[in-house]
Design an enzyme around this catalytic site. Sequence first.
Site, PDB file in Angstrom:
ATOM      1  N   ASP A  97      -4.260   2.011   3.174  1.00  0.00           N
ATOM      2  CA  ASP A  97      -3.065   2.471   3.868  1.00  0.00           C
ATOM      3  C   ASP A  97      -3.400   2.443   5.344  1.00  0.00           C
ATOM      4  OD1 ASP A  97      -1.860   2.949   1.410  1.00  0.00           O
ATOM      5  OD2 ASP A  97      -2.533   5.028   1.348  1.00  0.00           O
ATOM      6  N   GLU A 109       6.267   0.532   0.461  1.00  0.00           N
ATOM      7  CA  GLU A 109       5.508   1.293   1.456  1.00  0.00           C
ATOM      8  C   GLU A 109       5.040   0.361   2.568  1.00  0.00           C
ATOM      9  OE1 GLU A 109       2.252   2.997  -0.748  1.00  0.00           O
ATOM     10  OE2 GLU A 109       3.541   4.396  -1.823  1.00  0.00           O
ATOM     11  N   HIS A 157      -5.757   1.791  -5.263  1.00  0.00           N
ATOM     12  CA  HIS A 157      -6.713   2.518  -4.414  1.00  0.00           C
ATOM     13  C   HIS A 157      -7.949   2.905  -5.239  1.00  0.00           C
ATOM     14  CE1 HIS A 157      -4.509   3.115  -0.634  1.00  0.00           C
ATOM     15  NE2 HIS A 157      -3.414   3.224  -1.365  1.00  0.00           N
ATOM     16  N   HIS A 196       1.059   0.288   3.005  1.00  0.00           N
ATOM     17  CA  HIS A 196       0.125  -0.028   1.910  1.00  0.00           C
ATOM     18  C   HIS A 196      -0.125  -1.531   1.791  1.00  0.00           C
ATOM     19  CE1 HIS A 196      -1.639   0.540  -2.221  1.00  0.00           C
ATOM     20  NE2 HIS A 196      -1.252  -0.728  -2.302  1.00  0.00           N
TER      21      HIS A 196
END
Length: 188
Positions: free
Chosen positions: A102, A159, A95, A162
């Site tokens: 996300d 995740e 990120h 993500h």
Amino acid sequence: MSDLVAIAASDNLRIALAYATADNLAGRPVYAAGARCALRPKAAQCLYQAAHAARQAELSLLVLDAYRPAGVQDVFWQVIADARYVAAPTSGSNHTRGVAVDVTLLDSDGQALDMGTGFDAMCEQSHHDRDDLPAAVQRNRQLLLGIMLHAGFRPITTEWWHYELPDAQQYAFIPEHEMVRMITSSIC
Ligand SMILES: [Zn+2]
């Protein structure tokens, strides 16, 4: 010229930065009011392509986080020191490179599709490749996966929300002052 471009919201690309509210794993806002959703141009292009694909299915893409300053990463590491979910401050996050997002999907009424867990739920149920989730949840996750893969992103195993550029590690970390500039030039 900035390494980052602000993401423009549209009907099929909604933006609700979770870290600008208290509804995140830190339990408090960690972004300044007016924080912008920003990515490197290549990742932004992929995100717009994903939103276009979502629209074809009468869905919208909801962006929960994009570029994240390194200082924010430190806050999360203090809350959850688990490298499966939060990049250690020493190694940084994709990120912070400006190439990770996300996201989740909204239906035509603006309701989030059931992904089995909430965004940022740091548990095994958030992992891809679970075989103990309801079929509807599997379908929704696979739909998001297909849209994001087709747009040029790749997933990570832990995740469901993500996604990042496949060559994320090739990009340098972007200093925090970039984000501050994005915030102070806020137009939304
Ligand atoms: Zn992420």
